[in-house]
Design an enzyme around this catalytic site. Structure first.
Site, mmCIF file in Angstrom:
data_model
loop_
_atom_site.group_PDB
_atom_site.id
_atom_site.type_symbol
_atom_site.label_atom_id
_atom_site.label_comp_id
_atom_site.label_asym_id
_atom_site.label_seq_id
_atom_site.Cartn_x
_atom_site.Cartn_y
_atom_site.Cartn_z
ATOM 1 N N MET A 175 1.000 -1.012 -0.428
ATOM 2 C CA MET A 175 -0.228 0.107 -0.159
ATOM 3 C C MET A 175 0.821 1.389 -0.229
ATOM 4 O O MET A 175 1.954 1.522 0.383
ATOM 5 C CB MET A 175 -0.982 0.267 0.807
ATOM 6 C CG MET A 175 -1.686 -1.495 1.240
ATOM 7 S SD MET A 175 -3.420 -1.355 -0.253
ATOM 8 C CE MET A 175 -4.025 0.142 0.288
ATOM 9 N N CYS A 176 0.944 1.876 -0.641
ATOM 10 C CA CYS A 176 1.145 3.830 -0.602
ATOM 11 C C CYS A 176 1.668 4.307 0.247
ATOM 12 O O CYS A 176 2.201 4.998 0.742
ATOM 13 C CB CYS A 176 1.015 4.385 -1.830
ATOM 14 S SG CYS A 176 1.133 6.126 -1.942
ATOM 15 N N PHE A 177 0.420 4.205 1.257
ATOM 16 C CA PHE A 177 0.575 4.907 2.446
ATOM 17 C C PHE A 177 0.746 4.240 3.048
ATOM 18 O O PHE A 177 1.327 4.643 4.769
ATOM 19 C CB PHE A 177 -1.506 4.795 3.133
ATOM 20 C CG PHE A 177 -1.282 6.169 1.896
ATOM 21 C CD1 PHE A 177 -2.202 7.177 3.368
ATOM 22 C CD2 PHE A 177 -2.808 5.925 1.073
ATOM 23 C CE1 PHE A 177 -2.003 8.645 2.522
ATOM 24 C CE2 PHE A 177 -2.663 7.107 0.443
ATOM 25 C CZ PHE A 177 -2.896 8.515 0.527
#
Lengths: 242, 133
Positions: free
Chosen positions: A140-142
């Site tokens: 996930m990017c976050f």
């Protein structure tokens, strides 16, 4: 930003399908020579977007996502729920994008940080600081931050990526406003709605970039093309190309 | 001054005649733009399959840095006859030697001329303008 004064096209497309979310951005990316375009949008239903080069199998959250799409931009996967998404499409020669990638991020992020500040969020670039939201193995990017990312409460709160194609640049930004079960532990700003934050961002960009933003709607031709391009970004073959 | 034994595109690819073929790569400026001096920021490069026919200006591959995906554009049309697969696993080559070891594809061109491309002096001007931002 010196020399950024220009006439912008402004689009607000709320609660769009994943096809239209991605398809319209690709239409705007392909419009080399057109005015720079700022677009605000939200997704309906909530959708997980994979980065352009990500392996499908390396993002476990795909199994729980309502819809899945693959972005044209790189980086990690994002669960588009409870967020304001924005895109900025402009020619590569535009002052916002001229030069290396990193300073162009700083220009965009400066207005995002100021806009969040207007809503009581003490956001800043991560720089060398450690954050609690970095988690290995989710894709996930976050859960993977870089020094250029915007953070508050010791966690990443804005996901960003760019695509540079044939003299045009598309910058994607996702600003987390609410919690997501697919992206636990990230920063969020629940006190503001997507529409209100968009208004604040617009005010900051108008002031800092000395721009004039002309409210507009996508044309029928743009929408038709966006549906075709967007359908391709949701197609099984493209989703599982890696 | 960048090498004058080849020609350039304003999108920062270079093309060099090599016998009946054309070697293609990206310039040091392109690498710097994407990586901002940190070669670890380059994370992926996707190059075409052998035998693919491409047109001049068409995208033949993509390169990803931590924060951007950029297209690789063909300076000439023709057939992809060789691919430098080492780059896909060793992106640092692009930073250390973009002009020789860092070539990306070899194209058998449909037309051998590079006259439509920029010479080193004209490309230098493009870079100077970009750096003046």
């Amino acid at each position: 930003m010196t020399g950024a004064a220009s006439s912008w096209r402004l689009l607000r497309t709320w609660a769009v399908s994943p096809e239209l979310a991605m398809g319209l951005d690709e239409v705007l990316l392909d419009q080399v020579g057109s005015p720079p375009t700022l677009r605000f949008y939200t997704w309906e239903p909530d959708t997980l977007s994979l980065g352009y080069f990500q392996r499908f199998a390396e993002v476990p959250a795909t199994a729980q996502a309502t819809r899945v799409v693959r972005r044209l931009t790189g980086g990690g996967a994002i669960h588009h729920a409870g967020e304001l998404t924005f895109s900025i499409a402009a020619d590569a020669a535009h002052p916002l994008y001229r030069g290396p990638v990193a300073p162009s991020y700083e220009r965009v992020h400066a207005v995002v940080i100021d806009a969040l500040g207007r809503h009581g969020v003490s956001a800043a670039l991560r720089r060398a600081d450690a954050v609690t939201s970095d988690v290995a193995g989710t894709g996930m990017c976050f859960h993977a931050s870089t020094p250029l990312d915007i953070v508050w409460d010791e966690a990443k709160g804005v996901g960003s990526a760019q695509r540079r194609r044939r003299g045009r640049v598309l910058h994607h930004g996702s600003i987390k406003l609410a919690a997501s079960h697919l992206e636990t532990g990230v920063a969020r700003a629940p006190q503001v709605s997507p529409a209100d934050l968009a208004d604040t961002l617009l005010a900051q960009m108008t002031e800092q970039w000395h721009g004039r933003f002309d409210e507009d709607d996508p044309t029928a031709d743009e929408l038709a093309r966006a549906q075709v391009l967007g359908a391709a970004t949701c197609a099984e073959a493209f989703l599982r190309r890696r | 001054m960048r090498p004058d034994d080849r020609k350039y595109m304003d999108s920062h690819e270079w093309a060099k005649l090599d016998g009946d073929t054309v070697l293609v790569g990206i310039t040091d400026f392109a690498v710097q733009e994407l990586s901002h001096g940190n070669i670890d920021d380059l994370v992926y490069c996707d190059l075409p399959e052998l035998g693919r026919m491409i047109e001049q200006g068409e995208t033949f591959g993509e390169i990803e840095s931590v924060k951007a995906v950029a297209d690789l554009n063909a300076p000439v049309g023709g057939e992809i006859v060789e691919v430098n697969a080492a780059i896909e696993d060793h992106l640092e080559i692009l930073a250390t030697d973009p002009w020789k070891q860092g070539w990306m594809v070899r194209i058998k061109p449909t037309a051998k001329s590079l006259e439509h491309l920029l010479d080193a002096e004209a490309y230098e001007q493009i870079v100077t303008e970009a750096q003046g931002a």
